[in-house]
Structures are given as structure tokens and as C-alpha cells.
Design a protein around this motif. Sequence first.
Motif, PDB file in Angstrom:
ATOM      1  N   UNK A  84      40.855  67.189  10.996  1.00  0.00           N
ATOM      2  CA  UNK A  84      40.498  68.766  11.406  1.00  0.00           C
ATOM      3  C   UNK A  84      41.691  69.326  10.373  1.00  0.00           C
ATOM      4  N   UNK A  85      43.448  69.660  10.264  1.00  0.00           N
ATOM      5  CA  UNK A  85      44.101  69.709   9.379  1.00  0.00           C
ATOM      6  C   UNK A  85      44.798  69.701   8.069  1.00  0.00           C
ATOM      7  N   UNK A  86      43.452  68.595   7.523  1.00  0.00           N
ATOM      8  CA  UNK A  86      43.437  68.161   6.408  1.00  0.00           C
ATOM      9  C   UNK A  86      42.013  68.963   5.750  1.00  0.00           C
ATOM     10  N   UNK A  87      41.391  69.218   6.869  1.00  0.00           N
ATOM     11  CA  UNK A  87      39.651  70.307   6.669  1.00  0.00           C
ATOM     12  C   UNK A  87      40.114  71.879   6.653  1.00  0.00           C
ATOM     13  N   UNK A  88      40.878  71.985   7.119  1.00  0.00           N
ATOM     14  CA  UNK A  88      41.197  73.574   7.738  1.00  0.00           C
ATOM     15  C   UNK A  88      40.059  74.203   8.498  1.00  0.00           C
ATOM     16  N   UNK A  89      39.979  72.949   9.314  1.00  0.00           N
ATOM     17  CA  UNK A  89      38.807  74.084  10.343  1.00  0.00           C
ATOM     18  C   UNK A  89      39.154  73.658  11.471  1.00  0.00           C
ATOM     19  N   UNK A  90      39.031  74.789  13.185  1.00  0.00           N
ATOM     20  CA  UNK A  90      39.079  75.194  14.393  1.00  0.00           C
ATOM     21  C   UNK A  90      38.686  73.302  14.818  1.00  0.00           C
ATOM     22  N   UNK A  91      39.570  72.737  16.209  1.00  0.00           N
ATOM     23  CA  UNK A  91      39.521  71.608  16.459  1.00  0.00           C
ATOM     24  C   UNK A  91      38.176  72.116  17.621  1.00  0.00           C
ATOM     25  N   UNK A  92      37.068  71.479  17.771  1.00  0.00           N
ATOM     26  CA  UNK A  92      35.766  71.609  18.649  1.00  0.00           C
ATOM     27  C   UNK A  92      34.765  70.720  17.786  1.00  0.00           C
ATOM     28  N   UNK A  93      33.671  70.817  18.307  1.00  0.00           N
ATOM     29  CA  UNK A  93      32.897  70.211  18.224  1.00  0.00           C
ATOM     30  C   UNK A  93      32.630  70.650  16.928  1.00  0.00           C
ATOM     31  N   UNK A  94      31.616  69.857  15.417  1.00  0.00           N
ATOM     32  CA  UNK A  94      31.163  70.008  14.461  1.00  0.00           C
ATOM     33  C   UNK A  94      30.345  69.166  14.390  1.00  0.00           C
ATOM     34  N   UNK A  95      29.731  69.307  12.636  1.00  0.00           N
ATOM     35  CA  UNK A  95      28.614  68.711  12.172  1.00  0.00           C
ATOM     36  C   UNK A  95      29.120  68.609  10.946  1.00  0.00           C
ATOM     37  N   UNK A  96      28.333  67.751   9.838  1.00  0.00           N
ATOM     38  CA  UNK A  96      28.319  67.449   8.766  1.00  0.00           C
ATOM     39  C   UNK A  96      28.149  69.034   7.652  1.00  0.00           C
TER      40      UNK A  96
ATOM     41  N   UNK B  78      28.782  71.898   8.928  1.00  0.00           N
ATOM     42  CA  UNK B  78      29.760  72.679   9.103  1.00  0.00           C
ATOM     43  C   UNK B  78      31.099  72.300   7.782  1.00  0.00           C
ATOM     44  N   UNK B  79      31.015  70.925   7.835  1.00  0.00           N
ATOM     45  CA  UNK B  79      32.233  69.966   6.963  1.00  0.00           C
ATOM     46  C   UNK B  79      31.430  70.973   5.429  1.00  0.00           C
ATOM     47  N   UNK B  80      29.981  71.220   5.609  1.00  0.00           N
ATOM     48  CA  UNK B  80      29.550  70.993   3.841  1.00  0.00           C
ATOM     49  C   UNK B  80      30.022  72.617   3.721  1.00  0.00           C
ATOM     50  N   UNK B  81      30.473  73.599   4.471  1.00  0.00           N
ATOM     51  CA  UNK B  81      30.602  74.656   3.345  1.00  0.00           C
ATOM     52  C   UNK B  81      32.125  74.433   3.380  1.00  0.00           C
ATOM     53  N   UNK B  82      32.722  74.113   3.439  1.00  0.00           N
ATOM     54  CA  UNK B  82      34.236  73.632   2.837  1.00  0.00           C
ATOM     55  C   UNK B  82      33.999  73.133   1.485  1.00  0.00           C
ATOM     56  N   UNK B  83      32.774  72.226   1.061  1.00  0.00           N
ATOM     57  CA  UNK B  83      33.379  71.484  -0.148  1.00  0.00           C
ATOM     58  C   UNK B  83      32.323  72.109  -1.155  1.00  0.00           C
ATOM     59  N   UNK B  84      33.663  71.795  -2.305  1.00  0.00           N
ATOM     60  CA  UNK B  84      33.195  73.041  -3.821  1.00  0.00           C
ATOM     61  C   UNK B  84      31.947  73.158  -4.252  1.00  0.00           C
ATOM     62  N   UNK B  85      31.473  74.167  -4.013  1.00  0.00           N
ATOM     63  CA  UNK B  85      29.638  74.257  -4.466  1.00  0.00           C
ATOM     64  C   UNK B  85      29.237  72.775  -5.636  1.00  0.00           C
ATOM     65  N   UNK B  86      30.601  72.088  -6.922  1.00  0.00           N
ATOM     66  CA  UNK B  86      30.211  71.689  -8.138  1.00  0.00           C
ATOM     67  C   UNK B  86      29.815  70.064  -6.901  1.00  0.00           C
ATOM     68  N   UNK B  87      30.477  69.992  -6.386  1.00  0.00           N
ATOM     69  CA  UNK B  87      30.518  69.092  -5.498  1.00  0.00           C
ATOM     70  C   UNK B  87      29.258  68.519  -5.124  1.00  0.00           C
ATOM     71  N   UNK B  88      28.377  69.492  -3.857  1.00  0.00           N
ATOM     72  CA  UNK B  88      28.062  69.668  -2.826  1.00  0.00           C
ATOM     73  C   UNK B  88      26.872  68.401  -2.624  1.00  0.00           C
ATOM     74  N   UNK B  89      26.175  68.617  -3.771  1.00  0.00           N
ATOM     75  CA  UNK B  89      24.930  68.467  -3.770  1.00  0.00           C
ATOM     76  C   UNK B  89      25.164  66.975  -3.716  1.00  0.00           C
ATOM     77  N   UNK B  90      26.304  66.046  -4.830  1.00  0.00           N
ATOM     78  CA  UNK B  90      26.283  64.381  -4.670  1.00  0.00           C
ATOM     79  C   UNK B  90      26.834  63.889  -3.646  1.00  0.00           C
ATOM     80  N   UNK B  91      28.003  65.077  -2.734  1.00  0.00           N
ATOM     81  CA  UNK B  91      28.534  64.562  -2.130  1.00  0.00           C
ATOM     82  C   UNK B  91      27.716  64.404  -0.234  1.00  0.00           C
ATOM     83  N   UNK B  92      26.459  65.117  -0.127  1.00  0.00           N
ATOM     84  CA  UNK B  92      25.316  65.296   0.295  1.00  0.00           C
ATOM     85  C   UNK B  92      24.253  64.570   0.535  1.00  0.00           C
ATOM     86  N   UNK B  93      24.190  63.467  -0.820  1.00  0.00           N
ATOM     87  CA  UNK B  93      23.239  62.555  -1.242  1.00  0.00           C
ATOM     88  C   UNK B  93      23.946  61.175  -1.174  1.00  0.00           C
TER      89      UNK B  93
END
Length: 332
Positions: free
Chosen positions: A44-56, A58-73
Motif C-alpha cells: 500500500x505504501x509503495x503504491x501510495x494508495x489507501x488501505x482497503x479493497x482494490x482492483x487492478x 485501481x492500481x492502473x491509475x497509478x501506472x505511468x501512461x507510457x507503460x500502462x498498455x504494456x503492463x495490462x497486456x
Amino acid sequence: MSGKTVSPPVWDAHRLRIATDAAGIALWSWNVDTDEIALDERAYGLWGVDVGAITFEDLSARIHPEDLDRVRAAFASTREIFGAYEIDFRILHGAEVRWISARGRGDDQGIVGRMMFGVFLDVTGRKLAEEGREMMANEMAHRVKNLFAIASALTGISARSTATTTEMHRDLTQRLTALSRAHDLVRPVLSQPKEAAVLANLLAVLLGPYDDEGAIGARVRVCVPELLVGEASATTLALVVHELATNSIKYGSLSTESGTVAVSCTVQDSEVVITWTETGGPPVEALNKPSGFGSQLVTRSVSSQLGGTIAFDWPPEGVVVTLRMNKARLGA
């Protein structure tokens, strides 16, 4: 031997937590049906998100835009991957960019119920070191290419300003020797600390090889106030001026017989402004505006090391470059 049997350590949850904390490992699990991700406190600290239920998502909003499509795939294909996998990508943590390595096992290996497990590692330090090495390699390749172009151009200048082969040999040797001294300012030997330099003297050493007379005053004119450049800033300023002179002799006013360069400087309170003005060169067009690694290197150096900015203007008669630098930083 004593004959005593040594019992293996008991890897209970507490001891495993101590080990993962010591190694900087963050834990995650992924429900392949609901897409819900569970993180431990470190994750949670590494991603800088609040503790609680979270989905992929939700984390995608934190991924750098240039890397997002690659990470999704990559994550979509993890269940089809046999054995261990590793994906490195950038995340945005406020204004900070961090590099994360996500590791796990594909092909449903180790799946419990519908939960897959893995770890996150903060690999920012390693990635910055890799980028630094890549920058150095690119800079070396860039400098080597430029040196060939400069040597060829200096040969042309010597041929125009001398009458015999003996004079040309002597003139070219002097120019190359001066260029070597200028290069020492760009890439100084760490074991040989440099003293503060007078700005006018620094420019004379850097630009002397490019003038028809082998010293500034004919085609290269310098008019600057008495100003000291500290040893920490001399290398950076030398690199910038060297890059501008290289671009001029390849594309700009110094690439022609009649072109000139004028370097002036003003001090405005806490700011030093150096203006590089080219005239008499080939017409400035979009196709011959220098760009690429050299320009990126200059911009980055002026910003990070001199606390300033560099601006390029492209009037038809020749480029005008304005360097604005922090006076205190320049003298450091």
C-alpha cells in the motif's frame, strides 16, 4: 562431531514478515475471478494508495501512461505463462516516478482457490543506475561522432587560412591541441581538481579552435563582464558551449566562410544571461535545426546543474541561444 541434530528454523508468519521487511519485499494476491487485489502494508505504501479493497483497475491509475498498455497486456497473459515471470514498470507516486518490479508464477502455479500470489519490489535505484550508464554510453557515442565532424571542419578552416602544406600542418595541429584542452574542460579528470575560471578565459579556450586565426577575435567575438565560474559549474558550462560550437560548425554560421558567432553576457541581480548569436551562415530551416541527444544533454545540464534555462530562437539570419543561469550556482 557432537551428534546433535540441528533443527531448521521455523518459518512462521512472523519470521517471514521479518525477512520480507528486511529485503524490502511487498506482497500481493490477485483473485482471478473478481480481479480484486489484496496488498500488505508495504505494498500500500509503495503504491501510495489507501488501505482497503482494490482492483487492478485501481492500481492502473497509478501506472505511468507510457507503460500502462504494456503492463495490462503482460498481466492479462500471466495465467498463460509457464513458470516465473517478472515485469518492470513505472508508477506515479505524487510528483515522484518509481520503478516497480512485479514478480510471480504463471500457468496457475501456486494458485490457492482462485488466488494467485506474488511480490512487488521497488527497483528505482537500479533503474536510475541503468539510465545513468545508458546516458554515458550515448554521450560517448555522441562525442565521438562530433569529434570526426569537428576534425573535418577544422581541416577546412586551416586550408582557407594557410598558404602552404607546412603552414596548414602547423595550424591544424595547434587547433587540434586547443580542441584537446577544451575537451579536458568538458570531461575533466577527477583526480585533477580545477580552480575557478574567468568566464572570458574559459570561452577563449573553448572557442579558439573554431576561429580563422586560431584564437577568438575574427569570426568568434566574445564580450563578457569580469565573472568567475566555479569549478563545479565550469564543466557544465564548457559542455554547453562545446555543444553549441559543434552545432555551429556542422550546421550553422561557422560551417561557412563568412559566418560569425557573437557571445555576450549580462548580469541581472541574481541571474546571469549569456547570449549566443550566429549570423552569416546558411539560411535557418527546420531541416537543419540540430536536435536529438546533444540538445537533450544541454537542456538537462543547464536545468539540473546551473539552475537555469536555455532557449533557442531561429531567425533567418542565424540561431540565437539564450542561457539563463543562477549567479550563485554558476560561481559554485
